[in-house]
Design an enzyme around this catalytic site. Structure first.
Site, PDB file in Angstrom:
ATOM      1  N   HIS A 265       6.326   4.973  13.511  1.00 41.78           N
ATOM      2  CA  HIS A 265       6.813   5.864  12.449  1.00 41.78           C
ATOM      3  C   HIS A 265       5.716   6.262  11.471  1.00 41.78           C
ATOM      4  CE1 HIS A 265       6.656   2.940   9.159  1.00 41.78           C
ATOM      5  NE2 HIS A 265       6.933   2.055  10.072  1.00 41.78           N
TER       6      HIS A 265
ATOM      7  N   ASP B  93       0.790  -1.231   0.000  1.00 38.86           N
ATOM      8  CA  ASP B  93       0.000   0.000   0.000  1.00 38.86           C
ATOM      9  C   ASP B  93       0.819   1.276   0.000  1.00 38.86           C
ATOM     10  OD1 ASP B  93       1.135   0.018   2.493  1.00 38.86           O
ATOM     11  OD2 ASP B  93      -0.627  -0.761   3.509  1.00 38.86           O
TER      12      ASP B  93
ATOM     13  N   GLU C  80      -1.835   5.264   2.926  1.00 35.89           N
ATOM     14  CA  GLU C  80      -1.860   3.864   2.489  1.00 35.89           C
ATOM     15  C   GLU C  80      -3.264   3.335   2.195  1.00 35.89           C
ATOM     16  OE1 GLU C  80      -0.082   4.972   5.029  1.00 35.89           O
ATOM     17  OE2 GLU C  80       2.006   4.470   4.596  1.00 35.89           O
TER      18      GLU C  80
ATOM     19  N   ARG D 242       2.858   8.106   9.490  1.00 32.67           N
ATOM     20  CA  ARG D 242       2.575   9.512   9.216  1.00 32.67           C
ATOM     21  C   ARG D 242       1.443  10.063  10.093  1.00 32.67           C
ATOM     22  NH1 ARG D 242       3.817  12.597   4.406  1.00 32.67           N
ATOM     23  NH2 ARG D 242       5.173  10.930   3.739  1.00 32.67           N
TER      24      ARG D 242
ATOM     25  N   HIS E 210      13.157   5.040  13.749  1.00 34.17           N
ATOM     26  CA  HIS E 210      13.018   5.214  12.298  1.00 34.17           C
ATOM     27  C   HIS E 210      13.739   6.501  11.878  1.00 34.17           C
ATOM     28  CE1 HIS E 210      10.914   5.630   8.425  1.00 34.17           C
ATOM     29  NE2 HIS E 210      10.631   4.343   8.544  1.00 34.17           N
TER      30      HIS E 210
ATOM     31  N   GLU F 163      -0.729  -8.954  -1.288  1.00 39.40           N
ATOM     32  CA  GLU F 163      -1.320  -8.410  -0.052  1.00 39.40           C
ATOM     33  C   GLU F 163      -2.493  -7.483  -0.403  1.00 39.40           C
ATOM     34  OE1 GLU F 163       1.191  -7.343   3.640  1.00 39.40           O
ATOM     35  OE2 GLU F 163       0.304  -5.438   3.081  1.00 39.40           O
TER      36      GLU F 163
HETATM   37  N1  UDP Z   1      11.580  -4.193  11.121  1.00 36.62           N
HETATM   38  C1  UDP Z   1      12.948  -4.442  11.110  1.00 36.62           C
HETATM   39  N2  UDP Z   1      13.781  -3.620  11.823  1.00 36.62           N
HETATM   40  C2  UDP Z   1      13.325  -2.584  12.568  1.00 36.62           C
HETATM   41  C3  UDP Z   1      11.916  -2.341  12.593  1.00 36.62           C
HETATM   42  C4  UDP Z   1      11.083  -3.167  11.852  1.00 36.62           C
HETATM   43  O1  UDP Z   1      13.406  -5.378  10.465  1.00 36.62           O
HETATM   44  O2  UDP Z   1      14.132  -1.885  13.199  1.00 36.62           O
HETATM   45  C5  UDP Z   1      10.716  -5.054  10.291  1.00 36.62           C
HETATM   46  C6  UDP Z   1       9.523  -5.673  10.983  1.00 36.62           C
HETATM   47  O3  UDP Z   1       9.842  -6.946  11.478  1.00 36.62           O
HETATM   48  C7  UDP Z   1       8.474  -5.754   9.877  1.00 36.62           C
HETATM   49  C8  UDP Z   1       8.831  -4.608   8.982  1.00 36.62           C
HETATM   50  O4  UDP Z   1      10.155  -4.210   9.302  1.00 36.62           O
HETATM   51  O5  UDP Z   1       8.586  -6.924   9.092  1.00 36.62           O
HETATM   52  C9  UDP Z   1       7.857  -3.492   9.210  1.00 36.62           C
HETATM   53  O6  UDP Z   1       8.245  -2.375   8.555  1.00 36.62           O
HETATM   54  P1  UDP Z   1       7.510  -0.996   8.773  1.00 36.62           P
HETATM   55  O7  UDP Z   1       7.041  -0.895  10.177  1.00 36.62           O
HETATM   56  O8  UDP Z   1       8.464   0.023   8.249  1.00 36.62           O
HETATM   57  O9  UDP Z   1       6.320  -1.020   7.738  1.00 36.62           O
HETATM   58  P2  UDP Z   1       4.831  -1.550   7.812  1.00 36.62           P
HETATM   59  O10 UDP Z   1       4.858  -2.989   8.131  1.00 36.62           O
HETATM   60  O11 UDP Z   1       4.113  -0.716   8.828  1.00 36.62           O
HETATM   61  O12 UDP Z   1       4.296  -1.289   6.446  1.00 36.62           O
END
Ligand code: UDP
Length: 403
Positions: free
Chosen positions: A228, A115, A151, A230, A261, A137
């Site tokens: 992190h 997304d 998103e 928005r 982040h 997804e």
């Molecule tokens: N993650 C990671 N290192 C970190 C923080 C998160 O590897 O320091 C991984 C986490 O396990 C997950 C993914 O990053 O699989 C999530 O990414 P993010 O939160 O950026 O995006 P979202 O999932 O919200 O789209």
């Protein structure tokens, strides 16, 4: 060697590619997209499809260690990231740059995931070049167009464009049906994050720094925080961080790990509120193995991430979802997650309640993951083969268009 859909140690050289009948472009730009598309890229290569891997580098620095760890080489890097860009700037740059690559490479299918602005731009660029779009997804819906922002709109728009919708769960499929997406274009495959997680868990050896961190906090209740998004920026994020700081200060058997982040909004609030606090460990963003190792050692995870909600059930870790709503209620239904909502005072209350009576926290254990079983990538590639008429590799004719 092949581990849960991720073949290792096999680099495909151009002359080795045997199946030229289908050219598949895979586009990602952020950390979660790379994590979730990696098993599909490897499965495609394992099956000797011609793949073109494109990174928008929407998360440039975050992405690098992931590509290495997940053994992904990119064919094109759009290098679009500049500091403090708006989604419109990101989108327009990707559209312009990807358009040229699409014109030259003429893939039969472009796969986008999730997304992000990269996802939307990729789907739109494909549509405008009449390239079939596969959405990995598909079908997540929060019900609020402005949360998560942008998103929720991105994923709804991609659903209008895509020719193949790979939904992780039955619920996601129903969301798509409710928007009149034809049933024959929707496939419930599970989420590929579980494929990657299974692979990582098999090879998990925590780095020296993580092992040290875990050892030095032995006996403490460890909270692992990520935030992190928005829509959390500004007052809400500051208030949430204050609540967490106060909670850790008050309870000397609690500590907090926070991989911060790189987004300047997060950095500023963190430096102002959490820097220097006792038993609060501010960390650089962690690579996947390190992050999973910390998840495994957490007493409680507090996060606004989408991916973390999908990983928590496999690890049996209690999670507070730091969002107003969630498009992944499956984790809540599985008893692993609780929704905090938008009010930081609710977070304070939930922390206190679950510290005082930890029945729920103790009750959370590994459950069968409602988001997938680790075989999603295989299913997705099989569906692509079927849809393009490649059931039998030696058969000559392939239907090159899904339109
Ligand atoms: N993650 C990671 N290192 C970190 C923080 C998160 O590897 O320091 C991984 C986490 O396990 C997950 C993914 O990053 O699989 C999530 O990414 P993010 O939160 O950026 O995006 P979202 O999932 O919200 O789209």
């Amino acid at each position: 060697m092949m581990l849960d859909g991720i073949p290792r140690g096999k680099k495909i050289k151009t002359h080795e590619i045997v199946d030229w009948r289908l050219k598949i472009m895979v586009l990602f730009g952020t950390r979660p997209e790379a994590i979730k598309l990696a098993p599909i890229i490897h499965e495609l290569r394992q099956k000797f499809f011609q793949t073109i891997v494109v990174s928008s580098s929407q998360h440039k620095e975050l992405l690098k260690p992931f590509l290495k760890m997940l053994d992904i080489e990119t064919d094109f890097d759009l290098r679009i990231m500049r500091k403090n860009q708006t989604p419109n700037e990101v989108c327009s740059k990707i559209l312009a740059k990807l358009d040229k690559i699409l014109a030259e490479e003429k893939p039969d299918l472009i796969l986008v995931q999730g997304d992000t602005t990269t996802t939307l731009a990729g789907a739109l660029a494909g549509f405008n070049r009449q390239v079939a779009v596969g959405h990995v997804e598909a079908g997540l819906r929060s019900g609020n167009l402005y949360s998560p922002f942008p998103e929720e709109l991105n994923r709804r728009l991609v659903s209008q464009i895509a020719n193949l919708h790979f939904a992780a769960t039955e619920r996601n499929r129903r969301n798509l049906l409710a928007e009149d997406i034809p049933t024959e274009k929707i496939f419930v495959t599970g989420n590929t994050v579980v494929d990657t997680l299974h692979y990582i868990l098999k090879t998990l050896t925590p780095s020296h720094r993580i092992a040290e961190l875990v050892e030095s906090t032995e006996g403490l209740k460890r909270i692992l925080l990520t935030t992190h998004r928005r829509e959390s920026f500004g007052e809400r994020m500051s208030e949430n961080l204050k609540v967490l700081r106060e909670f850790v200060e008050k309870r000397n058997d609690v500590c907090l790990f926070f991989p911060v982040h790189p987004n300047p909004n997060v950095q500023e609030a963190t430096n102002e509120i959490l820097a220097g606090a006792e038993r609060i460990f501010l960390l650089e963003p962690l690579n996947y193995k390190e992050f999973i190792a910390l998840m495994k050692n957490a007493w409680l995870i507090v996060s606004d991430s989408g991916g973390v909600q999908e990983e928590a059930p496999s690890l049996g870790k209690p999670l507070f979802v730091l969002r107003e709503n969630t498009e992944r209620p499956e984790a809540i239904r599985a008893g692993v997650a609780k929704l905090v909502g938008g009010n930081p005072q609710t977070l304070a209350k939930m922390l206190e309640e679950n510290y005082t009576i930890d029945t729920w926290i103790k009750s959370v254990s590994e459950v069968s993951n409602p988001f997938g079983d680790g075989r999603a990538a295989r299913r997705i590639v099989k569906i692509i083969e079927e849809k393009f008429g490649i059931k039998n590799k030696t058969a000559g004719r392939v239907q090159r268009s899904l339109f």
